[in-house]
Design a protein around this motif. Structure first.
Motif, mmCIF file in Angstrom:
data_model
loop_
_atom_site.group_PDB
_atom_site.id
_atom_site.type_symbol
_atom_site.label_atom_id
_atom_site.label_comp_id
_atom_site.label_asym_id
_atom_site.label_seq_id
_atom_site.Cartn_x
_atom_site.Cartn_y
_atom_site.Cartn_z
ATOM 1 N N LYS A 9 -18.405 76.691 -23.759
ATOM 2 C CA LYS A 9 -18.413 75.376 -24.426
ATOM 3 C C LYS A 9 -19.047 74.343 -23.508
ATOM 4 C CE LYS A 9 -15.645 75.958 -28.180
ATOM 5 N NZ LYS A 9 -16.250 75.797 -29.504
ATOM 6 N N GLY A 10 -19.841 73.472 -24.053
ATOM 7 C CA GLY A 10 -20.440 72.386 -23.268
ATOM 8 C C GLY A 10 -20.457 71.112 -24.076
ATOM 9 N N PHE A 11 -20.668 70.005 -23.406
ATOM 10 C CA PHE A 11 -20.720 68.717 -24.108
ATOM 11 C C PHE A 11 -21.618 67.782 -23.306
ATOM 12 C CE2 PHE A 11 -19.187 64.571 -25.542
ATOM 13 C CZ PHE A 11 -19.102 64.780 -26.917
ATOM 14 N N ILE A 12 -22.549 67.125 -23.976
ATOM 15 C CA ILE A 12 -23.399 66.143 -23.299
ATOM 16 C C ILE A 12 -23.204 64.806 -23.994
ATOM 17 C CG2 ILE A 12 -25.747 65.460 -22.696
ATOM 18 C CD1 ILE A 12 -26.546 68.402 -22.764
ATOM 19 N N SER A 13 -22.792 63.797 -23.275
ATOM 20 C CA SER A 13 -22.668 62.450 -23.842
ATOM 21 C C SER A 13 -23.402 61.509 -22.908
ATOM 22 C CB SER A 13 -21.195 62.066 -23.950
ATOM 23 O OG SER A 13 -21.094 60.727 -24.384
ATOM 24 N N GLY B 51 -42.690 75.914 -27.828
ATOM 25 C CA GLY B 51 -42.096 74.722 -28.427
ATOM 26 C C GLY B 51 -40.830 75.018 -29.205
ATOM 27 N N SER B 52 -40.099 73.940 -29.494
ATOM 28 C CA SER B 52 -38.848 74.015 -30.248
ATOM 29 C C SER B 52 -38.551 72.626 -30.792
ATOM 30 C CB SER B 52 -37.704 74.466 -29.325
ATOM 31 O OG SER B 52 -37.510 73.498 -28.310
ATOM 32 N N MET B 53 -37.398 72.493 -31.419
ATOM 33 C CA MET B 53 -36.958 71.192 -31.923
ATOM 34 C C MET B 53 -36.616 70.265 -30.758
ATOM 35 S SD MET B 53 -36.945 70.533 -35.123
ATOM 36 C CE MET B 53 -35.567 69.585 -35.805
ATOM 37 N N PRO B 54 -36.258 68.973 -31.060
ATOM 38 C CA PRO B 54 -35.786 68.101 -29.974
ATOM 39 C C PRO B 54 -34.703 68.833 -29.189
ATOM 40 C CG PRO B 54 -35.979 66.854 -31.992
ATOM 41 C CD PRO B 54 -36.246 68.284 -32.353
ATOM 42 N N PRO B 55 -34.769 68.773 -27.852
ATOM 43 C CA PRO B 55 -33.896 69.605 -27.021
ATOM 44 C C PRO B 55 -32.400 69.335 -27.189
ATOM 45 C CG PRO B 55 -35.754 68.789 -25.757
ATOM 46 C CD PRO B 55 -35.785 68.076 -27.074
ATOM 47 N N ALA B 56 -32.030 68.255 -27.846
ATOM 48 C CA ALA B 56 -30.609 68.027 -28.132
ATOM 49 C C ALA B 56 -30.040 69.170 -28.974
ATOM 50 C CB ALA B 56 -30.425 66.700 -28.858
ATOM 51 N N MET B 57 -30.918 69.897 -29.650
ATOM 52 C CA MET B 57 -30.475 71.011 -30.503
ATOM 53 C C MET B 57 -29.668 72.034 -29.711
ATOM 54 S SD MET B 57 -30.719 71.998 -33.698
ATOM 55 C CE MET B 57 -32.232 71.514 -34.550
ATOM 56 N N GLU B 58 -30.172 72.391 -28.527
ATOM 57 C CA GLU B 58 -29.472 73.411 -27.716
ATOM 58 C C GLU B 58 -28.847 72.819 -26.462
ATOM 59 O OE1 GLU B 58 -32.627 73.915 -28.803
ATOM 60 O OE2 GLU B 58 -32.391 75.519 -30.270
ATOM 61 N N GLY B 59 -29.128 71.548 -26.186
ATOM 62 C CA GLY B 59 -28.543 70.929 -24.996
ATOM 63 C C GLY B 59 -29.217 71.340 -23.703
ATOM 64 N N VAL B 60 -30.444 71.873 -23.806
ATOM 65 C CA VAL B 60 -31.233 72.155 -22.599
ATOM 66 C C VAL B 60 -32.547 71.400 -22.739
ATOM 67 C CG1 VAL B 60 -32.372 73.906 -21.187
ATOM 68 C CG2 VAL B 60 -30.246 74.461 -22.362
ATOM 69 N N ASN B 61 -32.724 70.387 -21.936
ATOM 70 C CA ASN B 61 -33.922 69.567 -22.064
ATOM 71 C C ASN B 61 -35.148 70.305 -21.544
ATOM 72 O OD1 ASN B 61 -32.999 67.271 -23.403
ATOM 73 N ND2 ASN B 61 -32.015 66.547 -21.532
ATOM 74 N N TYR B 116 -27.192 77.687 -33.693
ATOM 75 C CA TYR B 116 -25.726 77.839 -33.651
ATOM 76 C C TYR B 116 -25.147 77.358 -32.330
ATOM 77 C CZ TYR B 116 -25.558 80.249 -38.092
ATOM 78 O OH TYR B 116 -25.627 80.540 -39.427
ATOM 79 N N GLU B 117 -26.026 77.008 -31.373
ATOM 80 C CA GLU B 117 -25.509 76.529 -30.083
ATOM 81 C C GLU B 117 -25.266 75.024 -30.092
ATOM 82 O OE1 GLU B 117 -27.618 78.219 -26.731
ATOM 83 O OE2 GLU B 117 -26.892 80.203 -27.324
ATOM 84 N N GLY B 118 -25.743 74.323 -31.107
ATOM 85 C CA GLY B 118 -25.596 72.866 -31.115
ATOM 86 C C GLY B 118 -25.188 72.341 -32.474
ATOM 87 N N ASP B 119 -25.586 71.116 -32.764
ATOM 88 C CA ASP B 119 -25.245 70.461 -34.017
ATOM 89 C C ASP B 119 -26.554 70.054 -34.699
ATOM 90 O OD1 ASP B 119 -24.671 68.411 -35.946
ATOM 91 O OD2 ASP B 119 -22.692 68.213 -35.043
ATOM 92 N N PRO B 120 -27.105 70.957 -35.552
ATOM 93 C CA PRO B 120 -28.440 70.701 -36.109
ATOM 94 C C PRO B 120 -28.575 69.378 -36.854
ATOM 95 C CG PRO B 120 -27.804 72.976 -36.489
ATOM 96 C CD PRO B 120 -26.603 72.286 -35.909
ATOM 97 N N GLN B 121 -27.647 69.078 -37.773
ATOM 98 C CA GLN B 121 -27.802 67.836 -38.554
ATOM 99 C C GLN B 121 -27.624 66.604 -37.668
ATOM 100 O OE1 GLN B 121 -29.172 67.868 -41.402
ATOM 101 N NE2 GLN B 121 -29.022 70.082 -41.543
ATOM 102 N N GLY B 122 -26.696 66.685 -36.730
ATOM 103 C CA GLY B 122 -26.502 65.578 -35.788
ATOM 104 C C GLY B 122 -27.753 65.359 -34.954
ATOM 105 N N THR B 123 -28.366 66.454 -34.509
ATOM 106 C CA THR B 123 -29.606 66.352 -33.732
ATOM 107 C C THR B 123 -30.701 65.717 -34.574
ATOM 108 O OG1 THR B 123 -29.061 68.290 -32.411
ATOM 109 C CG2 THR B 123 -31.383 67.692 -32.524
ATOM 110 N N MET B 124 -30.824 66.181 -35.803
ATOM 111 C CA MET B 124 -31.913 65.678 -36.649
ATOM 112 C C MET B 124 -31.699 64.214 -37.027
ATOM 113 S SD MET B 124 -33.160 68.851 -38.941
ATOM 114 C CE MET B 124 -31.815 69.978 -39.018
#
Lengths: 154, 388
Positions: A9-13, B51-61, B116-124
């Protein structure tokens, strides 16, 4: 040995400090007086809202401020019935693009004052081309949500 | 056009909830398959595009740094291309520019997403600016439903009719996905299932919407000289077209949609296509939402404006029809966004090289690959053919 992948689990804010620029700042100051302001492009003659410092089409500065109406027409709408992180309110609710009288660019905002008890019949209550008017909040802080929503009139 | 560009290898991963692998391992899977397909090894590659979506999708910039080893990119030029939903087609275009320019003979192009590693709608939702649009343009379903409602209203298409046509497209895609081993959603559904599914963003229902997927796709592009030297099954890029629009969603006309129209026009003109209905054997139209696909038919000249539903009702765009669309099951059934546009390209390549297996459109020679992205802001097209 078959190993099942472990899930961590991770979280970035991250905090941000977004500069609006003077044009958007004034646009929202005018909201406190229930005024929606645009800027007119001298080249293409379009009234751009929200007020811009330069024209999106002509690439020239726009400094001629004009007030547009807080009434307009629904260009299109959607009933939102799903949840996501950072959502402005709990679903269901309606958003739309409002073509305000006197403006040449639509404004995305909420369409409110519509009963959402039966989602299957919502298309009978909200109409593309229907007239709407801004419902302003009592306490206005210079924010896009100083307009609570646009309410169908007539 | 500049130097001719070939596609000599493709690799796709199985898509879905891929918690069995890490992000770079997923990329490695697609890249390995592309190398196997082309009969090449990483040392053969001169430059890499990723390439990929904005990196907030997976949390790896800047994930292309993280993927570097999985692409064999060490010691090579590596560039990231990202345009949201259209990332995959932008990646293909970037690879094309690399080879067409004469700078490189062999280029690896990679797109991936692990939604599935992030929040797609939140990212978008954070793609929209923070001052004006963000609260209202609710992720992808919100934007595309605004567009679909306006389209149906503009041409006076009766609600019942447009919903039925959309449902038929959903059934078509789900049927075709059963033939595609890489597809994510593989279920048999009926028109009634679609019509009765839950409203997500009116008029769009659950079975009118794509899933969020994990998946990756890789493509190897070669110069004409190199492709002929390799002597493998080869597809040729005949035309590319890409067009963007103003930043404000509500500024342009999203029904007679200029970026889609212009992207198609320039790709057709390069490829010598004058009648897309006749000249194309298949089209992989980017369709995360059933309704929107019919609007694309109109913008791409498959039919007149206002007649998108006709093509569904007449079976033109179904398997066995005059111009089958999305015989892979399409974006509707599989959408690892950064890879999706590149999957459209790969699928067309597989058809024109007769390697599409159970989902092969018999005799397909020329096809269209498409993707759309941003807040309805970008459209990109690639025309791919079996002949140079």
């Amino acid at each position: 040995m078959a190993v099942k992948s472990r899930i961590v689990k991770g979280f970035i804010s991250l905090p941000y400090n977004w500069s609006m620029g003077p044009t958007t700042t004034r646009f929202y100051e005018e909201f406190k007086n229930k005024r929606i302001m645009g800027t007119r492009c001298e080249k293409c003659n379009r009234v751009l809202i929200p007020a811009r410092s330069f024209c999106s089409g002509c690439f020239v500065e726009t400094t001629n401020w004009v007030q547009v109406s807080d009434e307009g027409t629904i260009r299109t709408w959607v009933l939102i019935n799903f949840s996501y992180e950072g959502q402005p309110m709990a679903p269901p609710y309606i958003t739309g693009i409002i073509d305000l009288d006197g403006a040449d660019v639509g404004l995305p905002h909420f369409v409110g004052g519509v009963e959402l008890d039966d989602l299957e019949t919502v298309a009978k209550k909200v109409r593309i081309g229907g007239r709407v008017k801004a419902v302003w909040k009592e306490n206005r802080e210079g924010h896009i949500l100083d307009i609570d929503y646009f309410k169908p009139i007539n | 056009m500049a130097q001719a560009v070939a596609i000599v290898g493709t690799g796709q991963t199985e898509c879905g909830r891929r918690t069995d692998v890490s992000y770079p391992e997923l990329v490695y899977e697609a890249v390995s398959r592309a190398f196997d397909d082309a009969g090449l090894v990483p040392d053969d590659i001169e430059a890499v595009v990723a390439g990929s979506m904005p990196p907030a999708m997976e949390g790896v910039n800047n994930p292309h740094l993280y993927w570097a080893d999985a692409m064999g990119a060490g010691g090579k030029p590596l560039i990231r291309t990202a345009t949201c939903g259209s990332t995959g087609i932008s990646l293909a275009h970037t690879g094309f520019y690399h080879v067409a320019s004469g700078m490189f003979d062999l280029v690896l192009v990679v797109g991936a997403e692990k939604m599935y590693e992030g929040d797609p709608q939140g990212t978008m939702a954070t793609v929209a600016d923070p001052f004006f649009q963000r609260p209202f343009l609710a992720g992808a379903p919100g934007i595309f439903s605004l567009q679909s409602n306006e389209w149906a209203h503009r041409y006076g298409i009766e609600e019942k009719r447009v919903r039925m046509a959309a449902a038929q497209l959903s059934v078509r895609n789900h049927d075709d996905a059963l033939l595609n081993p890489y597809a994510h959603i593989r279920i048999k559904i009926t028109v009634d299932d679609v019509l009765n599914s839950r409203i997500i963003a009116y008029p769009v229902r659950l079975l009118d919407v794509c899933p969020a997927s994990d998946g990756a796709c890789a493509v190897i592009m070669a110069s004409e000289r190199m492709a002929k030297k390799l002597g493998r099954p080869t597809a040729w890029i005949k035309g590319v077209g890409y067009c963007g629009e103003q930043a404000f969603f509500s500024e342009g006309d999203k029904v007679v949609w200029q970026s889609a129209i212009n992207a198609a026009k320039s790709a057709y003109s390069q490829a010598g296509i004058t009648n897309p209905r006749k000249d194309l054997d298949l089209a992989e139209v980017y369709n995360p939402f059933t309704f929107q696909e019919m609007l694309f038919y109109e913008c791409f000249g498959f039919c007149d404006f206002g007649h998108g539903c006709d093509l569904v009702e007449q079976g033109v765009v179904m398997r066995g029809g005059d111009l089958p669309c999305d015989p892979s099951g399409g974006t509707l059934c599989t959408n690892p966004i950064g890879a999706t546009g590149l999957q459209r390209v790969s699928e067309v390549v597989l058809h024109v090289t007769e390697k599409a297996g159970d989902r092969q459109i018999p005799g397909a020679k020329t096809g269209l690959a498409h993707a759309m992205g941003g807040l309805d802001q970008f459209n990109g097209i690639m025309i791919i053919s079996s002949v140079l």
